[in-house]
Design a protein around this motif. Structure first.
Motif, PDB file in Angstrom:
ATOM      1  N   LEU A 242       0.828  -1.208   0.000  1.00 17.99           N
ATOM      2  CA  LEU A 242       0.000   0.000   0.000  1.00 17.99           C
ATOM      3  C   LEU A 242       0.864   1.260   0.000  1.00 17.99           C
ATOM      4  O   LEU A 242       0.577   2.221  -0.730  1.00 17.99           O
ATOM      5  CB  LEU A 242      -0.921  -0.007   1.217  1.00 17.99           C
ATOM      6  N   THR A 243       1.916   1.268   0.802  1.00 19.47           N
ATOM      7  CA  THR A 243       2.765   2.469   0.871  1.00 19.47           C
ATOM      8  C   THR A 243       3.485   2.706  -0.449  1.00 19.47           C
ATOM      9  O   THR A 243       3.495   3.829  -0.975  1.00 19.47           O
ATOM     10  CB  THR A 243       3.779   2.318   2.008  1.00 19.47           C
ATOM     11  N   LEU A 244       4.104   1.649  -1.004  1.00 20.69           N
ATOM     12  CA  LEU A 244       4.825   1.810  -2.265  1.00 20.69           C
ATOM     13  C   LEU A 244       3.864   2.149  -3.407  1.00 20.69           C
ATOM     14  O   LEU A 244       4.125   3.054  -4.209  1.00 20.69           O
ATOM     15  CB  LEU A 244       5.595   0.531  -2.583  1.00 20.69           C
ATOM     16  N   GLY A 245       2.735   1.431  -3.479  1.00 19.87           N
ATOM     17  CA  GLY A 245       1.763   1.747  -4.526  1.00 19.87           C
ATOM     18  C   GLY A 245       1.180   3.137  -4.377  1.00 19.87           C
ATOM     19  O   GLY A 245       0.937   3.831  -5.373  1.00 19.87           O
ATOM     20  N   GLY A 246       0.946   3.559  -3.129  1.00 20.24           N
ATOM     21  CA  GLY A 246       0.426   4.902  -2.921  1.00 20.24           C
ATOM     22  C   GLY A 246       1.393   5.983  -3.346  1.00 20.24           C
ATOM     23  O   GLY A 246       1.011   6.972  -3.977  1.00 20.24           O
ATOM     24  N   LEU A 247       2.684   5.803  -3.031  1.00 21.87           N
ATOM     25  CA  LEU A 247       3.679   6.795  -3.447  1.00 21.87           C
ATOM     26  C   LEU A 247       3.812   6.843  -4.964  1.00 21.87           C
ATOM     27  O   LEU A 247       3.944   7.931  -5.556  1.00 21.87           O
ATOM     28  CB  LEU A 247       5.022   6.472  -2.802  1.00 21.87           C
ATOM     29  N   VAL A 269      -5.922   9.392 -10.173  1.00 28.36           N
ATOM     30  CA  VAL A 269      -4.747   8.623  -9.760  1.00 28.36           C
ATOM     31  C   VAL A 269      -4.119   9.235  -8.507  1.00 28.36           C
ATOM     32  O   VAL A 269      -3.673   8.511  -7.593  1.00 28.36           O
ATOM     33  CB  VAL A 269      -3.734   8.539 -10.914  1.00 28.36           C
ATOM     34  N   LEU A 270      -4.087  10.561  -8.428  1.00 34.58           N
ATOM     35  CA  LEU A 270      -3.532  11.218  -7.253  1.00 34.58           C
ATOM     36  C   LEU A 270      -4.354  10.895  -6.004  1.00 34.58           C
ATOM     37  O   LEU A 270      -3.798  10.581  -4.936  1.00 34.58           O
ATOM     38  CB  LEU A 270      -3.480  12.726  -7.484  1.00 34.58           C
ATOM     39  N   LEU A 271      -5.684  10.956  -6.120  1.00 32.26           N
ATOM     40  CA  LEU A 271      -6.530  10.648  -4.969  1.00 32.26           C
ATOM     41  C   LEU A 271      -6.398   9.183  -4.556  1.00 32.26           C
ATOM     42  O   LEU A 271      -6.357   8.860  -3.355  1.00 32.26           O
ATOM     43  CB  LEU A 271      -7.982  10.980  -5.303  1.00 32.26           C
ATOM     44  N   ALA A 272      -6.334   8.280  -5.544  1.00 35.12           N
ATOM     45  CA  ALA A 272      -6.154   6.858  -5.218  1.00 35.12           C
ATOM     46  C   ALA A 272      -4.806   6.619  -4.551  1.00 35.12           C
ATOM     47  O   ALA A 272      -4.697   5.834  -3.592  1.00 35.12           O
ATOM     48  CB  ALA A 272      -6.281   6.015  -6.486  1.00 35.12           C
ATOM     49  N   GLY A 273      -3.763   7.277  -5.027  1.00 36.39           N
ATOM     50  CA  GLY A 273      -2.453   7.121  -4.413  1.00 36.39           C
ATOM     51  C   GLY A 273      -2.418   7.649  -2.981  1.00 36.39           C
ATOM     52  O   GLY A 273      -1.830   7.026  -2.092  1.00 36.39           O
ATOM     53  N   LEU A 274      -3.065   8.794  -2.747  1.00 34.81           N
ATOM     54  CA  LEU A 274      -3.119   9.327  -1.387  1.00 34.81           C
ATOM     55  C   LEU A 274      -3.875   8.393  -0.455  1.00 34.81           C
ATOM     56  O   LEU A 274      -3.474   8.175   0.697  1.00 34.81           O
ATOM     57  CB  LEU A 274      -3.782  10.709  -1.401  1.00 34.81           C
ATOM     58  N   THR A 275      -4.977   7.823  -0.958  1.00 30.22           N
ATOM     59  CA  THR A 275      -5.753   6.900  -0.132  1.00 30.22           C
ATOM     60  C   THR A 275      -4.934   5.665   0.230  1.00 30.22           C
ATOM     61  O   THR A 275      -4.919   5.212   1.385  1.00 30.22           O
ATOM     62  CB  THR A 275      -7.031   6.492  -0.864  1.00 30.22           C
ATOM     63  N   ALA A 276      -4.234   5.101  -0.765  1.00 31.38           N
ATOM     64  CA  ALA A 276      -3.416   3.914  -0.498  1.00 31.38           C
ATOM     65  C   ALA A 276      -2.262   4.237   0.451  1.00 31.38           C
ATOM     66  O   ALA A 276      -1.939   3.449   1.351  1.00 31.38           O
ATOM     67  CB  ALA A 276      -2.878   3.344  -1.811  1.00 31.38           C
ATOM     68  N   ALA A 277      -1.624   5.396   0.285  1.00 29.64           N
ATOM     69  CA  ALA A 277      -0.511   5.764   1.165  1.00 29.64           C
ATOM     70  C   ALA A 277      -0.987   5.969   2.599  1.00 29.64           C
ATOM     71  O   ALA A 277      -0.323   5.538   3.557  1.00 29.64           O
ATOM     72  CB  ALA A 277       0.172   7.026   0.639  1.00 29.64           C
ATOM     73  N   LEU A 278      -2.136   6.616   2.771  1.00 22.52           N
ATOM     74  CA  LEU A 278      -2.669   6.816   4.122  1.00 22.52           C
ATOM     75  C   LEU A 278      -3.044   5.483   4.765  1.00 22.52           C
ATOM     76  O   LEU A 278      -2.829   5.279   5.969  1.00 22.52           O
ATOM     77  CB  LEU A 278      -3.883   7.746   4.070  1.00 22.52           C
ATOM     78  N   ALA A 279      -3.596   4.571   3.964  1.00 25.07           N
ATOM     79  CA  ALA A 279      -3.913   3.247   4.510  1.00 25.07           C
ATOM     80  C   ALA A 279      -2.645   2.500   4.916  1.00 25.07           C
ATOM     81  O   ALA A 279      -2.608   1.819   5.955  1.00 25.07           O
ATOM     82  CB  ALA A 279      -4.698   2.438   3.481  1.00 25.07           C
ATOM     83  N   GLY A 280      -1.585   2.635   4.112  1.00 23.12           N
ATOM     84  CA  GLY A 280      -0.319   2.006   4.473  1.00 23.12           C
ATOM     85  C   GLY A 280       0.271   2.588   5.746  1.00 23.12           C
ATOM     86  O   GLY A 280       0.804   1.859   6.586  1.00 23.12           O
ATOM     87  N   LEU A 281       0.175   3.915   5.905  1.00 18.54           N
ATOM     88  CA  LEU A 281       0.654   4.528   7.138  1.00 18.54           C
ATOM     89  C   LEU A 281      -0.172   4.086   8.334  1.00 18.54           C
ATOM     90  O   LEU A 281       0.354   3.908   9.439  1.00 18.54           O
ATOM     91  CB  LEU A 281       0.619   6.054   7.004  1.00 18.54           C
ATOM     92  N   ARG A 282      -1.461   3.909   8.120  1.00 21.87           N
ATOM     93  CA  ARG A 282      -2.313   3.462   9.215  1.00 21.87           C
ATOM     94  C   ARG A 282      -1.926   2.055   9.679  1.00 21.87           C
ATOM     95  O   ARG A 282      -1.831   1.784  10.882  1.00 21.87           O
ATOM     96  CB  ARG A 282      -3.767   3.464   8.738  1.00 21.87           C
ATOM     97  N   LEU A 283      -1.694   1.168   8.718  1.00 22.86           N
ATOM     98  CA  LEU A 283      -1.274  -0.183   9.086  1.00 22.86           C
ATOM     99  C   LEU A 283       0.144  -0.197   9.648  1.00 22.86           C
ATOM    100  O   LEU A 283       0.454  -0.971  10.557  1.00 22.86           O
ATOM    101  CB  LEU A 283      -1.347  -1.103   7.866  1.00 22.86           C
ATOM    102  N   GLY A 284       1.014   0.657   9.099  1.00 23.07           N
ATOM    103  CA  GLY A 284       2.386   0.693   9.586  1.00 23.07           C
ATOM    104  C   GLY A 284       2.499   1.196  11.005  1.00 23.07           C
ATOM    105  O   GLY A 284       3.479   0.897  11.703  1.00 23.07           O
ATOM    106  N   GLY A 285       1.505   1.966  11.460  1.00 21.68           N
ATOM    107  CA  GLY A 285       1.532   2.450  12.826  1.00 21.68           C
ATOM    108  C   GLY A 285       1.402   1.353  13.860  1.00 21.68           C
ATOM    109  O   GLY A 285       1.704   1.568  15.036  1.00 21.68           O
ATOM    110  N   ARG A 286       0.974   0.151  13.467  1.00 25.18           N
ATOM    111  CA  ARG A 286       0.866  -0.950  14.419  1.00 25.18           C
ATOM    112  C   ARG A 286       2.231  -1.427  14.911  1.00 25.18           C
ATOM    113  O   ARG A 286       2.319  -2.062  15.956  1.00 25.18           O
ATOM    114  CB  ARG A 286       0.124  -2.124  13.778  1.00 25.18           C
ATOM    115  N   ARG A 287       3.283  -1.165  14.140  1.00 24.93           N
ATOM    116  CA  ARG A 287       4.614  -1.614  14.548  1.00 24.93           C
ATOM    117  C   ARG A 287       5.236  -0.674  15.577  1.00 24.93           C
ATOM    118  O   ARG A 287       6.277  -0.993  16.150  1.00 24.93           O
ATOM    119  CB  ARG A 287       5.539  -1.704  13.330  1.00 24.93           C
TER     120      ARG A 287
END
Length: 364
Positions: A242-247, A269-287
């Motif tokens: 999600l993070t790589l695809g979002g960026l 594409v910009l909105l989809a990338g922002l959504t995917a990046a934010l979702a990746g950051l949300r999941l990455g916060g679990r670590r």
């Protein structure tokens, strides 16, 4: 009839992200124009807000350092155009310097020669734009508390945020140490200027920076900095994807918005990338499991402060597309710049934080 009760003072600090959004938006507006009158208005707006709202803390005093840095950038830009020439052709010669002959492999580069008013003005406008951008970053650094900004970052960006905050606070602490040591030397009747004073101040400053670095490392280690939680492998792979695809989506969408051919797919594409990046950051916060003590919240005043800067940037971007001549005064032929009323009124919206933010205060 009794008099109305006085309004309570504005004591609650604004969200640090609101100050950074406001300052970066003003910097974005500065990049859209080379009109010296509009850039001077942006500088005046940011300076008035800083003087009115900055807290009484050591890191808030770094604004003067950014002003000196902006002035140095402007002077260097003018020195380069005088010494190396300008790509802008001109007919109004200010001074003719002796030209140094260069070998054939240095074609296109010259030392000395004629200095034209058109080339000097072009360099002045361009250097003033970069100087205004630096001053806007300095305003954010003076208004927003770095520690509170770090506390507001998502868990996935916490470690990177620590490095950025340490880098941002290095200059303010260095300036505060130099001022403190120079004042101490003046009280003792010792010189604090010139090469001798600089050498005698530099060693204590470096010693203090080393001690602060050791104390910071010890406190970070005591607080478990770098500790990560165990998460399942599928979650880690999903986070990375999600993070790589979002960026990649953000890069592709931004490229589409900047090109004429990508106007249809750029925004989706910009909105989809922002959504995917934010979702990746949300999941990455679990670590990075951590808690926040009294987290800063986005109050209506914080939203208005950020919105005022975004409005300035949006209005100048729209003006740059609709009427670029108003934001970019021409130097060929040589004409005096004029102040367009519409963009000037838009920039004045950036002064709104001076009336919304609390007065000068002390912060930990």
């Amino acid at each position: 009839m009794s008099a109305p009760a006085p309004r309570p003072p504005r004591t609650a600090p604004l969200h640090p992200g609101a100050w950074w959004l406001w300052a970066l938006a003003l910097g974005t507006a500065a990049t859209r124009t080379t009109n010296p009158l509009l850039l001077a208005l942006l500088l005046t707006t940011s300076a008035y807000v800083v003087v009115t709202c900055r807290p009484d803390t050591p890191w808030a005093r770094s604004y003067s350092a950014f002003l000196h840095l902006a002035l140095a950038v402007l002077v260097i830009r003018l020195v380069f155009v005088v010494a190396l020439g300008s790509p802008i052709p001109g007919t109004h010669v200010v001074v003719a310097l002796p030209e140094v002959p260069l070998p054939d492999w240095a074609q296109g580069v010259r030392l000395g020669g004629k200095v034209t008013a058109e080339g000097v003005l072009f360099a002045l406008y361009d250097g003033l734009r970069l100087a205004t951008l630096l001053v806007c970053v300095g305003a954010a650094n003076a208004l927003a508390s770095p520690s509170r900004l770090l506390k507001s970052l998502p868990g996935a960006l916490y470690e990177a945020g620590v490095a950025v905050v340490v880098a941002l606070t290095y200059a303010p602490h260095l300036i505060a140490d130099v001022q403190r040591l120079r004042a101490a030397r003046r009280l003792r009747g010792r010189p604090d200027r010139g090469l001798r004073g600089l050498l005698q101040v530099a060693l204590p400053v470096l010693e203090g920076a080393l001690e602060r670095s050791v104390a910071l490392a010890a406190s970070m280690d005591a607080r478990g900095y770098g500790r990560t939680a165990d998460v399942p492998a599928p979650v880690r792979r999903t986070t990375a994807a999600l993070t790589l695809g979002g960026l990649l989506g953000v890069c592709a969408g931004t490229y589409g918005l900047l090109t004429a051919a990508g106007g249809t797919y750029g925004l989706p594409v910009l909105l989809a990338g922002l959504t995917a990046a934010l979702a990746g950051l949300r999941l990455g916060g679990r670590r990075s499991p951590r808690t926040r003590y009294r987290p800063d919240r986005w109050t209506p005043r914080s939203c208005l402060v950020a919105a005022s800067g975004v409005a300035v940037a949006a209005l100048l971007v729209l003006t740059a597309s609709a009427d670029p001549a108003a934001l970019h005064p021409t130097v060929i032929p040589l004409t005096a710049p004029t102040l367009p009323l519409g963009p000037a009124a838009a920039i004045l919206l950036g002064i709104l934080p001076a009336f919304l933010a609390p007065a000068r205060r002390k912060e930990p």
